[in-house]
Structure formats: C-alpha cells, structure tokens
Enzyme design. Structure first.
Site, PDB file in Angstrom:
ATOM      1  N   TYR A 230       0.833  -1.198   0.000  1.00  0.00           N
ATOM      2  CA  TYR A 230       0.000   0.000   0.000  1.00  0.00           C
ATOM      3  C   TYR A 230       0.872   1.254   0.000  1.00  0.00           C
ATOM      4  CZ  TYR A 230      -2.926   3.700   2.066  1.00  0.00           C
ATOM      5  OH  TYR A 230      -3.561   4.878   2.334  1.00  0.00           O
ATOM      6  N   LYS A 234       1.338   4.220  -2.981  1.00  0.00           N
ATOM      7  CA  LYS A 234       1.100   5.627  -2.708  1.00  0.00           C
ATOM      8  C   LYS A 234       2.334   6.472  -3.038  1.00  0.00           C
ATOM      9  CE  LYS A 234      -3.173   5.773  -1.418  1.00  0.00           C
ATOM     10  NZ  LYS A 234      -4.145   6.541  -2.225  1.00  0.00           N
TER      11      LYS A 234
END
Length: 496
Positions: A230, A234
C-alpha cells in the site's frame, strides 16, 4: 463528506477561462514549442492564465466507487443532489481504464448539458458553440480511491491494479481530457486540478535499518521507504503526480493523510482502527477491546480537518501552489500524537458525567507485537508547507470527539448528553471559523457573477479505508440546516 461539503458551499477557486495561445502540437522540426526555461510554451501561457483566479460554482459532481448505499441512507445533501441530477453516482473500479475514461466522459456530458441550458437549448442540441463551452469549462478530480494496507498485503495484485494502475488510469484520463479540450477550442481552460490522497505509509519505520526512527521529525523532504505494498503504491502515485504536473498534463496537489479519526461505521481490519473504536464504540454504548497498549501514541487527524485540507489544496491559486510546492506536489497534513487512554479520557470529558454509566466499557488486551509496531511509527510531523497553504492546525483529542458526536448524533447511545463547548470567546470564534471553512456559508453560493460550469469528479475509496467506511456510514446524518444551538452557526450545516 467531501461531496456534501462541495454541495453546501458551491463556491470553488478555479483558473480564469481566457484564450491562451499555444498548444501541444510539435513544431515542424519535431521539437516541442518551448518558452523560457526550456518548458513547453503552452505551459508558461497556461500558468499565466491560471495566475488570474476567479470564483466558480460547482455545477455537477460525479461520485465513483465500487458500491453506494441506498438513497435513503445517503447524507441529505448528497441524496438531494442525486434526486435533482446535481450528483451522478457511478459504480465501477478505477482498475478499469475504460471506467476511468468514462468518468471524464460523464464530466464532459455534464458540461455540455450545462452549457446548453445556459443558452436556453436542450442537451441534445450540439454545435460548435457547445464544443467551445465544453472545452472552456473547468474539471477537477479528487482521487481518493485505494485498497488499504491490510487488504493490500493480502492481495498484491489487487493493490497494484487499484492503487497504482488506477491512479495512472485517472491521470491519463485527465491528460486526454485536457488535450481534447485544447484541440477543440482556442479558449483553453486551466489544467485539470488533480487532488490526490496519499498516506504516511510512504515512510517506513520500525526497524533499526530504516531511515526514519520513532523519535525523528517527519517533513515533506523525508525519503520514501515504505514497508507495505500500500505504501509503495502511494509513493509511486506521488511521483506520477509530480511528473504529470511538471509536464503540465495536470495541476497536481497531494496530501499525505495520517490515521483519520473518528471514523464512523463498523471497525475495519486496520491495526490502527482502534484509535476510532476507543471513541466510537463507547459513545454507542458498546464495549470495546483495545489490542494496543493504552499509552502508545499515534499520529492522527480528524475527518473535518481532512475535508478542509482537500478543499484548501484544491482552491489555492496555481501560482501560489507552485511557489510553495515546486516539483514535489504532496504535503504532510498536520497531525496530533494521541494515545488510546487520552482519547478515552477525552470522550469521558465531552460526555456529561450524569451519562457516564451509558458509555460502553473500554478494556485493554494489548498485543505486545502490535503495540511495538504502532509504537514504532513516528509521531512528530513538520507540516509547514501544508500550514503555509492554509490547512488547519492539528485537532485536539476533545475536538476529535466533539466533531464525531456532533456529526453523527444518530450513532450515539440513547441518553448520551454532550457537554456544551466552552464559552471562551476566542475558542468559539476559532471553532466557528473552522466550521465555516469546512462547511461553507449558506449564502456563499448565491453569488450572481460566479461562473456556473465547473464540474468536480470526486472519487471515494474502492471498498475499504476512509473512503468506503465513511461514505457508507456518514451518509446517514449530520449534514443539512440546523437550528441555532448558541454557537452562531444556524446558517451553516453540521459538518462531519
């Protein structure tokens, strides 16, 4: 929450729509037509155009997510928008390029409809003038869609599809929309403003070899070294946003969000979700078990602060943003370092003592490993650039509890009474101003000289995290006019 804010306060800052010379076509020798500093000439002229900022009015919002609650469970402002056609809900995943392209197609259709209505014609009437109107209108994108950390670790491919490829699809859709608008008309709109939700997960910490340790102060200059898929997606998204902005494909503005509390609805699988649960469950009269030790501090912010920050990032003039951000288009938002015990104490302080027996019990069954993991996260954030742009300072524990209790009164247990806010005049003025900034004045949308053809595509989360959890649960209440409760805010809606 963001959509309801935009519906309540239709005023939005946007670039003046004036004729700008130059385009993206190559010169005869195959090289880009460049201006000063070797940058494409169209870029410098577009930036000069954007220096003249005007107020525009949000005429339509496109909400995109993998699912939506029934209309009777939506926030009133959003439900009314769906009913009167101001809001369009599109179900699908940003992992699909075709779906992302169609979102910008929906925006174009809304622009054409608005332009036709302004001329007194029907939406089916389409001529060269409607092309001109469409291309000169403003489009903004709030890209909040993401698979969160726990799900991302469990499903690597899904995380890449949604977080990485989905962001690329949206950036490419924005780029294609801008290019098409320029090719149809010499009356060029500003670059599409692309507001991107990143996360503190881009910064890895916890191991002795990490660049950042618990005691360090995080700034926007800290190197990204994520420890999760994750966080990696990002971080890559931030780099894409920066380069698409450098090349003037979009006007990117990003925010690294800390843990957002108090989140409404059922708890999710994130380790740090207990920082919402320690407030939310007791206020609902439900007992809660905390897996993190009570004295472990963690960096958090509030939903109201995030909505304000996303709007402030969007509304800041392009020239001012470029002066502050330069090439690095993403900023850390201000955060407060709070422990579970501090949030628990704030909850009891906000609730009238006569109602404490109604509160659910909080028990601590701390997992040493999880406590060490969360305890290893840095909690000191230097958000100087975000503050310079105009984002709100970090909230206190009491403000976080009050904001939740006021926004989601229906989620509180029967019999719960909230102690009125302090009578300190300075505090009251500050609170009122913060609410006005987030919620917008009820009279601000009546400006007669504002443009009325701005379209905002607002992307919420893809099934988990703040976008999904908040969208489903928060739609049930909190927005809309209310009677004066002594704070002088009768003209404003209640904020989340």
């Amino acid at each position: 929450s963001l959509a309801a804010s935009l519906l309540t306060d239709r005023q939005i800052r946007a670039g003046a729509r004036v004729c700008a010379g130059g385009d993206d076509d190559d010169d005869d020798d195959g090289k880009k037509n460049t201006g000063s500093g070797g940058r494409p000439k169209a870029e410098t002229e577009t930036e000069a155009q954007e220096a003249r900022e005007v107020q525009e009015v949000v005429s339509h919002i496109v909400l995109a997510d993998v699912a939506f609650p029934p209309a009777d469970q939506m926030q009133p402002a959003v439900a009314r928008g769906v009913a009167d056609g101001t809001v369009t809900c599109r179900e699908g995943s940003v992992a699909s390029k075709e779906f992302c392209d169609s979102l910008l197609g929906s925006a174009s259709a809304c622009i054409s409809t608005s332009a036709s209505a302004a001329r007194g014609g029907s939406s089916e009437q389409h001529d060269s003038s409607s092309d001109s109107s469409s291309s000169s209108a403003s489009v903004s994108i709030f890209h909040l869609s993401a698979v969160m950390s726990g799900q991302g670790e469990a499903d690597f491919d899904l995380c890449l599809d949604v977080n990485l490829r989905g962001t690329m699809h949206m950036l490419e859709a924005a780029r294609a929309h801008s290019h098409s608008a320029r090719s149809r008309s010499r009356s060029s709109s500003r670059r599409i403003r692309f507001v991107y939700a990143s996360a503190g997960a881009t910064i890895g910490s916890g191991a002795p070899q990490d660049w950042i340790q618990k005691q360090d102060v995080i700034t926007d200059a800290v190197r990204a070294a994520p420890r999760t898929t994750y966080g990696m997606t990002k971080a890559v998204g931030e780099l894409l946003l920066a380069d698409y902005s450098r090349r003037s494909f979009v006007d990117g503005r990003g925010a690294r969000l800390p843990t957002v509390v108090v989140r409404a609805g059922r708890p999710n699988a994130a380790t740090t979700s207990c920082f919402s649960g320690v407030v939310r469950e007791p206020l609902a009269g439900v007992d809660a078990v905390m897996p993190i030790a009570p004295d472990v501090r963690h960096a958090v912010t509030g939903v109201r602060n995030v909505v304000h920050a996303l709007r402030r990032l969007h509304d800041a003039p392009a020239e001012a943003m470029d002066a502050v951000l330069g090439v690095d288009r993403t900023v850390f938002l201000p955060a407060t370092a709070l422990s579970l015990s501090e949030l628990e104490a704030a909850t009891r302080k906000v609730v009238d003592p006569s109602c404490h027996h109604v509160l659910g019990e909080v028990r601590y069954e701390a997992d040493a490993f999880l406590s060490d993991v969360v305890g290893g996260f840095p909690t000191k954030i230097d958000a100087a650039r975000a503050l310079e742009i105009g984002c709100l300072p970090a909230p206190t524990a009491e403000e976080l509890v009050r904001d939740y209790a006021e926004s989601f009164a229906d989620a509180l247990a029967d019999g719960i009474k909230i102690v009125p806010r302090g009578e300190d005049a300075a505090c009251s003025r500050s609170t009122a101003q913060d609410k006005a900034d987030v919620e917008g004045s009820a009279t601000s949308s009546s400006s007669s000289d504002a443009s009325t053809n701005n379209v905002v595509a607002c992307l919420t989360g893809a099934g988990s995290g703040i976008g999904r959890a908040v969208a489903v649960r928060l739609a049930r209440g909190g927005w809309g006019p209310r009677e004066d409760e002594g704070g002088g805010l009768a003209a404003n809606p209640r904020a989340c």
